[in-house]
Design a protein around this motif. Structure first.
Motif, short mmCIF file in Angstrom:
data_model
loop_
_atom_site.label_atom_id
_atom_site.label_comp_id
_atom_site.label_asym_id
_atom_site.label_seq_id
_atom_site.Cartn_x
_atom_site.Cartn_y
_atom_site.Cartn_z
N THR A 55 52.36 23.66 25.93
CA THR A 55 51.11 24.07 26.57
C THR A 55 51.38 25.27 27.48
O THR A 55 52.53 25.59 27.79
N LEU A 56 50.30 25.91 27.91
CA LEU A 56 50.42 27.09 28.76
C LEU A 56 51.23 26.76 30.02
O LEU A 56 50.92 25.82 30.74
N HIS A 57 52.27 27.54 30.25
CA HIS A 57 53.21 27.29 31.34
C HIS A 57 52.54 27.49 32.70
O HIS A 57 51.87 28.50 32.93
N GLY A 58 52.73 26.52 33.59
CA GLY A 58 52.16 26.61 34.93
C GLY A 58 52.65 27.80 35.72
O GLY A 58 51.91 28.39 36.50
N GLY A 59 53.90 28.17 35.52
CA GLY A 59 54.44 29.36 36.20
C GLY A 59 53.74 30.62 35.74
O GLY A 59 53.52 31.55 36.53
N PHE A 60 53.38 30.67 34.46
CA PHE A 60 52.65 31.84 33.95
C PHE A 60 51.25 31.88 34.55
O PHE A 60 50.74 32.95 34.90
N ILE A 61 50.63 30.71 34.69
CA ILE A 61 49.31 30.67 35.32
C ILE A 61 49.40 31.18 36.76
O ILE A 61 48.57 31.97 37.21
N ALA A 62 50.43 30.76 37.49
CA ALA A 62 50.61 31.24 38.86
C ALA A 62 50.82 32.76 38.89
O ALA A 62 50.29 33.45 39.76
N HIS A 63 51.56 33.28 37.92
CA HIS A 63 51.76 34.72 37.81
C HIS A 63 50.43 35.42 37.57
O HIS A 63 50.14 36.47 38.17
N LEU A 64 49.59 34.85 36.71
CA LEU A 64 48.26 35.42 36.47
C LEU A 64 47.43 35.45 37.75
O LEU A 64 46.77 36.45 38.05
N VAL A 65 47.45 34.35 38.49
CA VAL A 65 46.69 34.28 39.75
C VAL A 65 47.16 35.39 40.69
O VAL A 65 46.34 36.12 41.27
N ASP A 66 48.45 35.54 40.83
CA ASP A 66 49.02 36.56 41.70
C ASP A 66 48.63 37.97 41.23
O ASP A 66 48.06 38.76 41.99
N ALA A 67 48.92 38.28 39.99
CA ALA A 67 48.74 39.65 39.49
C ALA A 67 47.27 40.05 39.38
O ALA A 67 46.88 41.13 39.84
N ILE A 68 46.46 39.22 38.77
CA ILE A 68 45.06 39.60 38.53
C ILE A 68 44.30 39.68 39.85
O ILE A 68 43.49 40.58 40.06
N SER A 69 44.58 38.78 40.79
CA SER A 69 43.90 38.87 42.08
C SER A 69 44.36 40.10 42.86
O SER A 69 43.56 40.74 43.55
N THR A 70 45.61 40.47 42.74
CA THR A 70 46.11 41.67 43.42
C THR A 70 45.41 42.91 42.90
O THR A 70 44.95 43.76 43.67
N TYR A 71 45.29 43.03 41.58
CA TYR A 71 44.59 44.19 41.02
C TYR A 71 43.11 44.14 41.35
O TYR A 71 42.49 45.18 41.60
N ALA A 72 42.51 42.96 41.40
CA ALA A 72 41.11 42.85 41.81
C ALA A 72 40.94 43.38 43.23
O ALA A 72 40.00 44.12 43.53
N LEU A 73 41.86 43.00 44.10
CA LEU A 73 41.81 43.46 45.49
C LEU A 73 41.83 44.98 45.58
O LEU A 73 41.09 45.57 46.37
N THR A 74 42.65 45.62 44.76
CA THR A 74 42.77 47.07 44.84
C THR A 74 41.51 47.80 44.38
O THR A 74 41.38 48.99 44.62
#
Length: 142
Positions: A55-74
């Motif tokens: 199943t989709l790796h939880g660490g990858f989900i955390a990476h998505l949360v970090d990266a996509i929210s950071t770019y949203a912020l910018t």
């Protein structure tokens, strides 16, 4: 003239395509829209995104949360930095499988003078089922 969202989308695409670092795992992530402190992205789960249970790796989900929210912020009109993470949390609600199409939607809830608060939803695009939610707090007083 490019909007700030369009500029950020171009930066994201170039950074992910050329990095040899950790963000290379985001190469299948496609931006759907971004601007005004928000970002919507999607990808199809592949074997490289799976944990040992398939199943989709939880660490990858955390990476998505970090990266996509950071770019949203910018893309926020008053923010000119990616900032520095000071808190990140993820709540995992259900799993995704190989081949599922996943949407990641991030929004800036508040951007103050020094701190920004972001929220993220990770959903199965086909069923609209919520897979995970994330909260990301960033120091932006740099």
């Amino acid at each position: 003239m490019f909007t700030k969202g369009a500029q950020v989308a171009e930066i994201f695409a170039k950074a992910v395509a050329s990095t040899k670092g950790f963000d290379q795992h985001l190469r299948k992530v496609k931006l759907i829209s971004c601007g005004n402190g928000r970002m919507l992205a999607e990808f199809r789960v592949g074997p490289e995104h799976l944990n040992q249970r398939g199943t989709l790796h939880g660490g990858f989900i955390a990476h998505l949360v970090d990266a996509i929210s950071t770019y949203a912020l910018t893309t926020h009109e008053r923010v000119d930095t990616r900032g520095v993470s000071i808190d990140l949390s993820v709540s995992y609600l259900t799993a995704a499988a190989d081949g599922d199409i996943i949407e990641v939607e991030a929004c800036t809830k508040k951007a103050g003078k020094k701190i920004a608060f972001l929220e993220v939803e990770v959903r199965n695009k086909e069923t609209n089922q919520l897979l995970a939610t994330g909260r990301h707090t960033k120091y932006i007083g740099i």
